[in-house]
Design a protein around this motif. Structure first.
Motif, short mmCIF file in Angstrom:
data_model
loop_
_atom_site.label_atom_id
_atom_site.label_comp_id
_atom_site.label_asym_id
_atom_site.label_seq_id
_atom_site.Cartn_x
_atom_site.Cartn_y
_atom_site.Cartn_z
N ILE A 159 0.84 -1.21 0.00
CA ILE A 159 0.00 0.00 0.00
C ILE A 159 0.87 1.25 0.00
CG2 ILE A 159 -1.63 1.36 1.38
CD1 ILE A 159 -2.88 -1.27 2.29
N VAL A 160 1.86 1.28 0.89
CA VAL A 160 2.72 2.45 1.00
C VAL A 160 3.59 2.62 -0.25
CG1 VAL A 160 4.63 3.47 2.28
CG2 VAL A 160 2.75 2.40 3.51
N VAL A 170 -0.87 6.64 5.98
CA VAL A 170 -1.00 7.86 5.18
C VAL A 170 0.13 8.83 5.52
CG1 VAL A 170 -2.44 9.88 4.73
CG2 VAL A 170 -3.49 7.62 4.93
N GLY A 171 0.41 9.00 6.80
CA GLY A 171 1.50 9.89 7.20
C GLY A 171 2.84 9.42 6.67
N LEU A 172 3.09 8.11 6.72
CA LEU A 172 4.34 7.57 6.20
C LEU A 172 4.43 7.76 4.70
CD1 LEU A 172 6.90 5.98 7.04
CD2 LEU A 172 5.65 3.89 6.46
N LEU A 173 3.33 7.57 4.01
CA LEU A 173 3.30 7.75 2.55
C LEU A 173 3.65 9.18 2.16
CD1 LEU A 173 0.57 6.25 0.25
CD2 LEU A 173 1.38 8.57 -0.12
N ASN A 189 0.23 -1.69 11.60
CA ASN A 189 0.62 -0.89 10.44
C ASN A 189 2.09 -1.05 10.07
OD1 ASN A 189 -1.93 0.12 10.02
ND2 ASN A 189 -1.57 2.07 11.02
N TRP A 190 2.77 -1.99 10.67
CA TRP A 190 4.19 -2.18 10.37
C TRP A 190 4.38 -2.56 8.90
CZ3 TRP A 190 7.00 -5.37 14.76
CH2 TRP A 190 7.09 -4.56 15.91
N THR A 191 5.51 -2.13 8.35
CA THR A 191 5.92 -2.55 7.02
C THR A 191 6.86 -3.76 7.13
OG1 THR A 191 7.76 -0.99 7.04
CG2 THR A 191 5.68 -0.23 6.07
#
Length: 291
Positions: free
Chosen positions: A89-90, A153-156, A237-239
């Motif tokens: 997603i990111v 969203v913030g990370l993106l 929400n971890w990648t």
């Protein structure tokens, strides 16, 4: 007795050295990944007994390690299936938003005449040279205050801000190689500038756009620092990179599980590279010559 010319000697020496160098580079490049894959399929007790084995013995191949890595925590696994979804997603979101910003930005810098046009490319490149750690603290504070820390969203948004500048710089170099006369011919036929960009420049720039998209995807997929700062308190929400780092820092996680997680982190990049190899080769050489 004929004496060998310098050119003949060089050709013969290079003819011998070239396959040796290629073979050496292939070994040092492929072997670590191969050994990682072998470890991920071997049972832990077999690895402890013979850690140097370069191939699994008959009956040793075990897919249970990957089941443990991909299964959710509720089922006794590590939850990597969720991490993979979050990373996709990111990464894909970063690619799409970056290209939406970088393509018109690069086209404008390449084609339009405005004050500071020569200097703006250096500014874009200079922004990318700033160490990420310098921006980490202010971004952490800012996104905490707007309640976006811990969200994808913030990370993106942070990733887009990191790579948009260098994407504009890279794509601008390719747009510079496309003759402006092609767009002028389209304008004579009645095309507006946007139509000329869409129907003339963008199709010709597809190799550079594809290579740039892969470059951005690799950065977003592998990035760790901002993922750690923004998501460490919100495990759902971890990648993948953040999940793998937590495996590496745990003494309770077997080596085979860690290797399986490493394979999962690496495999999508390898697959994408081979799928886009033709476009990537064209995009990486874009801008080497002009005209």
């Amino acid at each position: 007795m004929n004496t060998l010319s310098r050119d003949t000697v060089e050709r013969r020496v290079l003819g011998v050295l070239r396959p040796l160098v290629i073979a050496f580079l292939l070994v040092i490049t492929i072997f670590p990944f191969y050994y990682m894959v072998v470890l991920s399929f071997r049972p832990l007790d077999a690895v402890l007994q013979d850690p140097g084995a370069l191939w699994p013995q008959p009956g040793e191949i075990d897919f249970g390690t990957y089941r443990d890595v991909l299964a959710s925590q509720a089922d006794g696994g590590q939850g990597f299936l969720t991490f993979i979804k979050n990373s996709f997603i990111v990464a894909i979101g970063t690619v799409v938003l970056t290209l939406l910003v970088a393509i018109p930005g690069a086209y404008a810098v390449s084609r339009l005449d405005f004050f500071g046009r020569r200097q703006i490319s250096a500014v874009f490149l200079g922004v990318y040279f700033f160490p990420a750690i310098l921006l980490a603290i202010p971004l952490f504070v800012f996104f905490t205050r707007i309640q976006q820390r811990g969200t994808l969203v913030g990370l993106l948004v942070v990733y887009v801000a990191q790579v948009a500048a260098v994407s504009i710089y890279m794509l601008r170099n390719y747009f510079d190689t496309i003759p402006a006369s092609l767009e002028e011919a389209a304008a004579i036929d009645g095309c507006t500038r946007i139509q000329a960009m869409r129907h003339v420049s963008l199709p010709l720039a597809l190799p550079a756009i594809a290579s740039n998209a892969l470059f951005v995807f690799m950065i977003a997929w592998n990035e760790f620092l901002f993922a750690l700062l923004f998501l460490v308190e919100n495990r759902p929400n971890w990648t993948v990179s953040l999940g793998l780092s937590q495996l590496a820092g745990s003494i309770e996680v077997p080596t085979t599980v860690l290797m399986a997680g490493s394979v999962i982190l690496t495999l999508p990049i390898i697959v994408l590279f081979f799928l886009s190899e033709r476009w990537l080769a064209g995009g990486l050489t874009a801008g080497a010559e002009k005209g």
